[in-house]
Design an enzyme around this catalytic site. Structure first.
Site, mmCIF file in Angstrom:
data_model
loop_
_atom_site.group_PDB
_atom_site.id
_atom_site.type_symbol
_atom_site.label_atom_id
_atom_site.label_comp_id
_atom_site.label_asym_id
_atom_site.label_seq_id
_atom_site.Cartn_x
_atom_site.Cartn_y
_atom_site.Cartn_z
ATOM 1 C CG HIS A 14 -11.188 -20.526 60.470
ATOM 2 N ND1 HIS A 14 -10.009 -19.809 60.535
ATOM 3 C CD2 HIS A 14 -10.884 -21.753 60.976
ATOM 4 C CE1 HIS A 14 -9.051 -20.551 61.026
ATOM 5 N NE2 HIS A 14 -9.543 -21.737 61.305
ATOM 6 C CE LYS B 180 -10.655 -20.448 65.298
ATOM 7 N NZ LYS B 180 -9.838 -20.403 64.072
ATOM 8 C CG ASP C 275 -22.304 -7.182 79.694
ATOM 9 O OD1 ASP C 275 -23.222 -7.967 79.386
ATOM 10 O OD2 ASP C 275 -21.795 -7.129 80.825
ATOM 11 C CG HIS D 205 -3.611 -23.204 65.796
ATOM 12 N ND1 HIS D 205 -4.717 -22.483 66.215
ATOM 13 C CD2 HIS D 205 -4.024 -23.931 64.728
ATOM 14 C CE1 HIS D 205 -5.749 -22.780 65.456
ATOM 15 N NE2 HIS D 205 -5.364 -23.655 64.533
ATOM 16 C CE LYS E 38 -5.467 -19.491 63.306
ATOM 17 N NZ LYS E 38 -4.796 -20.634 62.779
ATOM 18 C CG ASP F 203 8.020 -1.306 58.706
ATOM 19 O OD1 ASP F 203 8.864 -2.196 58.488
ATOM 20 O OD2 ASP F 203 7.551 -0.595 57.811
#
Length: 488
Positions: free
Chosen positions: A230, A232, A237, A406, A408, A413
């Site tokens: 999952h 991404k 470089d 969508h 995450k 704090d």
């Protein structure tokens, strides 16, 4: 009369043959169920899940035994071997020798560093990228600037406008002599046509599916249909990296009318932490293709470009423990003033729920932002059942009202924030290969705080007992979906 007798004999023989086949199939089925049951006892992690599997295997061997091969049989020893070959411990020591390790942040968050098997690295610059336009503009600009290599990995890649734009950019750099590696997940990208991949390959780009060497029905290992990559990740470089919630598709730019505005977050990091992102890609590539990446020697670690500490934390089913859940539970338990969580899918386990309840009892401002729209109905329904209990315990639940949510993201704090691919559900915590970037720098934390404040303003807070105001059918569906939380 004789012909009738022969006909009856043939029928009896046919019945006996079928009975033998049925008996043999039954024996094989129960043997397989027994093997699965023994393995579940030996390798169980939660008593609830194991008991559910064992009862189903005993009383309903078909189709439970086959479902167990797909969903319950977890073994990634070969991935552990790859990770050992990559030598995270050696690279950790090398980072310390080069003066790249941020000892203060690592000492403050030792559990997260232990989970990552890497230290916080100092000297990074960080850009928080809000929504698809900013994210893909940054990624495409980075690709255009590539001089040596591009590591490109996504769970979902579509052959649509943005998908073709990305392909064109990668092909252009490949023709210019840049080494390009393209890794995708076969389940997430199941709709990606072979012609798309062939076009990349024909341009000299190295292309691989995550399970290329590990086919679902291969005889040397269990089925792994349920275990998906999952992550991404884009690395250019070894100096710049992009990680976050977006996949490659027009809907992530808000071009799908059924979802409208797509609210998502990515981050761009430049500096030593980009090398850590490359290392995560290298492990996945090595496992997928059997070939290690030679360009990632410790001498290629980039110089410091800023003053932000960053920890790159990969997690997945190859971990010896439930490392992802451990890391997030640890961060939640450290909250003293505020704990803001944003996730499109929210079906937490009891360990996470307990940590959230404890935080609320400490007087922490616990807020959870969830989508109002649904794209996966079972998970969305289950989140309503969980939300009702959370609100009753003093936790504030918000529903995003300006499109589909969508991203995450978590903010604890003024101490630490995370952006990555992990959803607050069993699949991300225990089943999928995921990646999370943790930030302790004031600049990044301030940017994430400002971003989330705007998101909360565009949301509606759930009232107490919101589920009871729904129809009986909705309440039943939500509670039923909650029962399936461990396998969603």
């Amino acid at each position: 009369m004789e012909g009738a007798v022969e006909h009856d004999v043939r029928i009896v023989d046919l019945i006996l043959t079928n009975l033998h086949i049925i008996a043999l199939a039954t024996l094989v089925l129960y043997t397989l169920s027994a093997v699965c049951a023994v393995r579940e006892v030996l390798h169980s992690r939660t008593s609830q899940g194991s008991i559910a599997w064992l009862l189903s295997l005993i009383f309903l061997p078909f189709p439970t035994a086959f479902l167990y091969l797909v969903f319950g049989w977890k073994r990634f020893d070969d991935y552990v071997d790859v990770r050992t070959h990559a030598g995270r411990e050696t690279r950790t020591k090398r980072a310390e020798e080069l003066g790249l390790s941020d000892r203060q942040a690592t000492a403050a968050w030792p559990v997260l560093s232990r989970v990552a098997q890497l230290p916080f690295l100092a000297g990074n610059s960080v850009d928080v990228l809000i929504d698809g336009e900013a994210t893909f503009a940054s990624i495409l600009d980075g690709i255009d600037r590539a001089e040596e290599f591009i590591l490109f990995q996504f769970f979902i890649v579509h052959d649509d406008n943005i998908g073709r734009k990305v392909a064109n950019a990668l092909i252009e750099r490949a023709k210019a002599g840049v080494e390009v590696l393209f890794l995708y997940d076969e389940i997430g990208s199941k709709s990606l046509p072979k012609s798309y991949l062939a076009r990349l390959s024909d341009a000299g780009i190295k292309v691989s599916g995550f399970n290329k060497r590990h086919k679902i029905l291969r005889m040397t290992g269990p089925m792994r249909l349920n275990y998906r990559n999952h992550r991404k990740i884009v690395v250019v470089d070894g100096k710049c990296a992009w990680v976050g919630g977006h996949n490659v598709g027009d809907e992530y730019l808000g071009h799908d009318p059924s979802f409208g505005h797509w609210r998502d977050t990515h981050v761009r990091v430049e500096g030593p932490s980009a090398f850590s992102c490359a290392l995560v890609f290298a492990e996945d590539w090595h496992w997928a293709t059997g070939k290690p990446l030679g360009m990632l020697s410790p001498g290629n670690v980039p110089e410091k470009t800023g003053n932000e500490p960053v920890l790159v934390m990969p997690t997945g089913p190859a971990d010896a423990l439930e490392d992802c859940a451990i890391a997030f539970t640890e961060a939640i338990s450290r909250a003293r003033k505020r704990l803001w969580i944003v996730s499109p899918y929210f079906v937490p386990g009891m360990d996470v729920l307990t940590s959230l309840y404890a935080a609320a009892m400490r007087g922490v401002d616990v807020r959870i932002l969830l989508p109002k729209k649904a794209d996966h109905w079972l998970v969305w329904l289950a989140s309503y059942a969980h939300a009702d209990d959370l609100v009753d315990h003093g936790i504030r639940i918000y529903r995003y009202n300006k499109g589909f949510l969508h991203q995450k993201v978590m903010l604890v704090d003024d101490e630490i924030a995370s952006v990555g691919t992990v959803n607050f559900d069993n699949r991300s915590f225990r089943i999928n290969f995921e990646i999370t970037l943790w930030f302790t720098g004031d600049t990044t934390i301030s940017a994430i705080e400002k971003m989330l404040e705007a998101d909360f303003k565009g949301s509606i807070e759930e009232p107490r007992n919101v589920l009871s105001t729904r129809s009986y059918a909705f309440r039943f569906a939500a509670q039923a979906a909650r029962l399936f939380s461990p396998i969603l």
